[in-house]
Design an enzyme around this catalytic site. Structure first.
Site, PDB file in Angstrom:
ATOM      1  N   PHE A 135       0.880  -0.849  -0.283  1.00  0.00           N
ATOM      2  CA  PHE A 135       0.164   0.196  -0.373  1.00  0.00           C
ATOM      3  C   PHE A 135       0.879   1.065   0.195  1.00  0.00           C
ATOM      4  O   PHE A 135       0.378   2.881   0.336  1.00  0.00           O
ATOM      5  CB  PHE A 135      -0.776  -0.177   0.826  1.00  0.00           C
ATOM      6  CG  PHE A 135      -2.329  -1.209   1.843  1.00  0.00           C
ATOM      7  CD1 PHE A 135      -2.334  -1.991   0.039  1.00  0.00           C
ATOM      8  CD2 PHE A 135      -2.804  -1.551   2.412  1.00  0.00           C
ATOM      9  CE1 PHE A 135      -3.149  -2.924   0.136  1.00  0.00           C
ATOM     10  CE2 PHE A 135      -3.354  -2.368   2.834  1.00  0.00           C
ATOM     11  CZ  PHE A 135      -4.154  -3.210   1.277  1.00  0.00           C
ATOM     12  N   CYS A 137       3.749   1.997  -2.765  1.00  0.00           N
ATOM     13  CA  CYS A 137       4.554   2.394  -3.926  1.00  0.00           C
ATOM     14  C   CYS A 137       3.533   3.721  -4.466  1.00  0.00           C
ATOM     15  O   CYS A 137       2.504   3.993  -4.400  1.00  0.00           O
ATOM     16  CB  CYS A 137       4.407   1.433  -4.818  1.00  0.00           C
ATOM     17  SG  CYS A 137       4.642   1.490  -6.052  1.00  0.00           S
ATOM     18  N   THR A 203       8.894   3.510   0.222  1.00  0.00           N
ATOM     19  CA  THR A 203       9.524   5.037  -0.273  1.00  0.00           C
ATOM     20  C   THR A 203       8.756   6.388  -0.476  1.00  0.00           C
ATOM     21  O   THR A 203       7.692   6.117  -0.353  1.00  0.00           O
ATOM     22  CB  THR A 203      10.074   3.964  -1.578  1.00  0.00           C
ATOM     23  OG1 THR A 203       9.100   4.357  -2.439  1.00  0.00           O
ATOM     24  CG2 THR A 203      10.526   3.073  -1.956  1.00  0.00           C
ATOM     25  N   CYS A 382      25.700  29.073  27.758  1.00  0.00           N
ATOM     26  CA  CYS A 382      25.649  27.389  26.882  1.00  0.00           C
ATOM     27  C   CYS A 382      23.951  27.008  27.424  1.00  0.00           C
ATOM     28  O   CYS A 382      24.155  26.741  28.576  1.00  0.00           O
ATOM     29  CB  CYS A 382      26.197  26.553  27.420  1.00  0.00           C
ATOM     30  SG  CYS A 382      26.296  24.905  26.781  1.00  0.00           S
ATOM     31  N   CYS A 385      22.611  22.674  23.230  1.00  0.00           N
ATOM     32  CA  CYS A 385      21.881  22.283  22.251  1.00  0.00           C
ATOM     33  C   CYS A 385      22.817  21.434  21.214  1.00  0.00           C
ATOM     34  O   CYS A 385      22.290  20.575  20.608  1.00  0.00           O
ATOM     35  CB  CYS A 385      21.869  23.670  21.429  1.00  0.00           C
ATOM     36  SG  CYS A 385      23.089  24.242  20.500  1.00  0.00           S
TER      37      CYS A 385
END
Length: 424
Positions: A135, A137, A203, A382, A385
């Site tokens: 389900f 492509c 993909t 500082c 992060c």
């Protein structure tokens, strides 16, 4: 030595490394070479109705990292372009020859009950171990009402899954598309339809680059191109997030997961398993480096598990899930600051440039008598992060050190600075 064997929804394999449904699993020749190399299982390249799909030339393109290695891979290839009869015959033969390996068959047919009923019955006859419903492509097939066109609509996902569970006794794995706003909706739909498991990610819609001489995206087909499916190491962070979303969602947290997306080595596999995956599927790494990379994957995972005292995969499967949460539940009173190991510092100044130009001006530069520079953290500036640590080219030169704030745990829902704190 650790036991790498798996039992994924009743499908047994000697190790968790499966080849994903893709060109490497398109025919018996490839699959048998894969099994000889040591792969624990394969998902046979997606079958469809006859007549078979017709592909174009060319089909692939890629993004490369600074070392020239493939970091992202794009393809515009469709499902199998061989007949259903040939594929079914080869699947049956391979399963008989390799009974100890997992052999799952990927499927994609029109969103019609009879079409799905027919093909799952045919696959059952081969002796295959399971079905994977494609389900996801993102190119070529959605225009025909298949692939991502189904995966992007939860109602279709649920309906087709239910058909397959109704007409087949084999385990049904639903392969999810990442081309969706919230992966949990399609996973929940698959769960409602009775899916035995989900696999993800398929993909991602992509164009990897433009040929500026031809002014055409790659891959080029007679001067034209189209979007394709993106995979490879570059998509792993997206895949891990989507796997974690399903693993910690109350509606799907018990739904078995086959992890896919940029898995190139044992560490990648271990990360997916730590987020709940019961097995992993690999494609791009095998296409770029060949089937024998699975030996390195097995050895690496074995050695790491031995070093940690894990005897089997289930010993660490899902252990990272409880530590993955929503941002609003993170501890606002937790504090770290950077620390530079002056003995390891090479004076390149990358940490300083990054912090000075784009962050919090928390690094002090002091010229030295010998013409070099010294860099020191300005602790009160500082914010922890991690930018300096990320940009530093020397391993362990910059570390993040926890500072005791003498304050209890407090998340954003409890913070007085939250303007919506008291809104139910």
């Amino acid at each position: 030595m650790a036991d790498l064997s798996t039992d994924f929804v009743g499908i047994k394999s000697p190790n968790p490394f499966w080849l994903a449904s893709a060109p490497p699993t398109d025919k018996a020749y490839n699959v048998e070479r894969a099994f000889e190399a040591g792969w624990g299982g394969v998902v046979w390249k997606t079958l469809g109705e006859d007549p078979a799909a017709v592909n174009v030339s060319s089909r692939y393109s890629a993004i490369y990292d600074s070392y020239g290695e493939v970091s992202g891979f794009n393809n515009i290839e469709l499902i199998t372009d061989r007949s259903l009869e040939i594929n079914l015959r080869e699947i049956e033969a391979v399963k008989k020859s390799w009974p100890d390996r997992a052999l799952v068959v990927s499927l994609m047919v029109p969103c019609e009950e009879n079409a799905w009923k027919t093909i799952v019955k045919e696959v059952e006859k081969t002796g295959a171990d399971g079905l994977e419903l494609n389900f996801g492509c993102p190119h070529g097939m959605p225009e025909r009402g298949m692939g991502a066109a189904v995966g992007q609509v939860p109602e279709y996902v649920e309906q087709v899954t239910r058909w397959c569970k109704q007409y087949s006794k084999l385990p049904v794995i639903v392969k999810l598309t990442p081309n969706i706003t919230d992966i949990r909706y399609s996973a929940r739909a698959a769960n409602r339809g009775g899916a035995d498991a989900v696999s993800l990610i398929n993909t991602i819609n992509s164009i990897t680059g433009i040929d500026l001489d031809q002014m055409t995206a790659r891959p080029i087909v007679d001067g034209k191109s189209t979007h394709g499916g993106y995979c490879g190491p570059a998509v792993k962070p997206i895949a891990l997030n989507m796997v974690s979303e399903i693993a910690r969602d109350p509606e799907t947290q018990r739904l078995p997961i086959s992890g896919i997306g940029g898995i190139s080595n044992w560490r990648d596999a271990a990360e997916f398993i730590s987020l709940g995956a019961g097995c992993v599927q690999v494609c791009t790494a095998a296409m770029v480096y060949g089937f024998r990379i699975v030996k390195e994957m097995q050895d690496g995972l074995n050695n790491w598990m031995d070093s940690k005292g894990y005897e089997r995969l289930t010993d660490f499967q899902g252990l990272a899930v409880p530590n993955t949460t929503d941002w609003k539940y993170l501890n606002m009173n937790y504090k770290v600051v950077a620390d530079i190991d002056q003995d390891k510092c090479i004076g390149c100044g990358r940490c300083y440039i990054g912090c000075e130009d784009t962050s919090h001006q928390a690094i002090e530069l002091t010229p030295q008598a010998d013409g070099t520079n010294r860099f020191d953290i300005i602790e009160e500036e500082c914010v922890g992060c991690n930018l300096c640590q990320i940009t530093c080219p020397v391993e362990d030169c910059i570390t993040m050190v926890q500072k005791d704030t003498d304050k209890p745990y407090m998340n954003w829902t409890q913070d007085e600075r939250n303007p919506f704190k008291d809104v139910s």
